[in-house]
Design a protein around this motif. Structure first.
Motif: not given
Length: 338
Positions: A275-288, A329-338
């Motif tokens: 969901r943060f758009g990172l490679d799963p091999k990267d490990g934990r998500i940093s603050v940056a 605009s609202g019906a199908a515009g639900r972003d998947q990257a929450r």
């Protein structure tokens, strides 16, 4: 598998488009969710060997899809809304072949265009894993349904994909995005209440957090979801629906907690990376990395326009969908990257 209610001409168009698919081994299940005018005669006219299941009272499309997972006899289940369909004759053939050659794939998500007129987008990134999928059109492996069951039927309406996706990943399957397969979601305005969609999505996503997020992360996830919901309520001028969503989530929290099955630490790490758009091999998500995602992705996510903006178009974009026409605009515009 198609769920339908009171949109016979949309369903007819979808059936005719499905007829153009080259894949020959198709079992068609249509769920008529208590339409005012029964749909079985029209469906049989367009697809004589279809199985039509009619509900005398509305069960909601989520419950219908869960039932379809049980009734379907095929190895793979293509789930469609009555106003969406694949766009190229070999799309279903290619989707099935992809599933057969990728046994770790539990759900396939496709490139979706929302709007009256279809627009094809070329995605340069290729096949990639996602943390969720779009309900209007996706392919599910029947083995997944057999193992983890159907949707949470008490969700009733919207955001069921996010909860199901966590169960799919926790059971060891992948959700893969195949951008070469395109779906046209025509986004019918019949029976579509944008405020209700938004409120149900907020409530159901809160329930998903209660069901699946480990205890140590609950305060953070619930706080963030509620904070974002409050901001959106102010931006959309939907204070009443926000209060309904929070009140309904609290009132039915015991029901959600009875279903509680926190995902594993490995699934949670995978979910975070995707969901943060990172490679799963990267490990934990940093603050940056989190700050970078917030600036590059979250602030630009697809959502409905604010009430003070003129015009009807939504704002922002999505990496898995494109949009046109005022009504999406609202019906199908639900972003998947929450």
């Amino acid at each position: 598998m198609i769920t339908a209610r009171d949109r016979p001409e949309e369903l007819r168009q979808t059936l005719r488009l499905l007829r153009q698919q080259s894949y020959p081994h198709v079992e068609l299940l249509v769920f008529d969710d208590a339409s005012a005018l029964p749909l079985d005669a029209m469906v049989q006219q367009e697809w004589p060997d279809a199985k039509v299941v009619r509900n005398n009272e509305s069960n909601g499309y989520i419950a219908n899809r869960s039932r379809g997972f049980v009734l379907a006899s095929g190895e793979f289940i293509l789930s469609l809304d009555d106003d969406s369909c694949l766009t190229a004759p070999d799309d279903l053939l290619h989707a099935v072949e992809f599933m057969q050659s990728n046994p770790s794939a539990g759900v396939l998500a496709f490139q979706v265009h929302n709007g009256k007129d279809f627009v094809r987008r070329v995605d340069p990134k290729g096949v990639r894993p996602l943390h969720t999928f779009t309900g209007c059109a996706h392919l599910v492996r029947k083995a997944v349904c057999n193992k983890i069951g159907g949707y949470r039927n008490f969700y009733e309406y919207y955001a069921e994909e996010n909860e199901y996706a966590l169960r799919v990943m926790d059971a060891g399957w992948q959700i893969l995005f195949v951008p070469s397969i395109h779906v046209h979601h025509r986004v019918s305005s019949i029976g579509r209440n944008l405020a209700r969609i938004w409120a149900h999505s907020l409530r159901n996503n809160i329930w998903t957090i209660l069901i699946h997020i480990p205890a140590r992360r609950l305060p953070l996830e619930l706080g963030w979801k509620t904070f974002v919901g409050a901001m959106e309520a102010a931006r959309l001028l939907q204070i009443r629906w926000f209060c309904w969503a929070i009140g309904s989530a609290i009132a039915s929290a015991p029901k959600a907690l009875r279903e509680r099955r926190p995902v594993s630490a490995e699934t949670l790490r995978l979910y975070d990376c995707l969901r943060f758009g990172l490679d799963p091999k990267d490990g934990r998500i940093s603050v940056a990395q989190a700050v970078q995602w917030w600036r590059r992705n979250w602030l630009r996510r697809r959502r409905a326009k604010a009430f003070w903006n003129a015009g009807g178009e939504g704002i922002g974009g999505s990496s898995t969908a494109t949009f046109s026409e005022v009504e999406v605009s609202g019906a199908a515009g639900r972003d998947q990257a929450r």
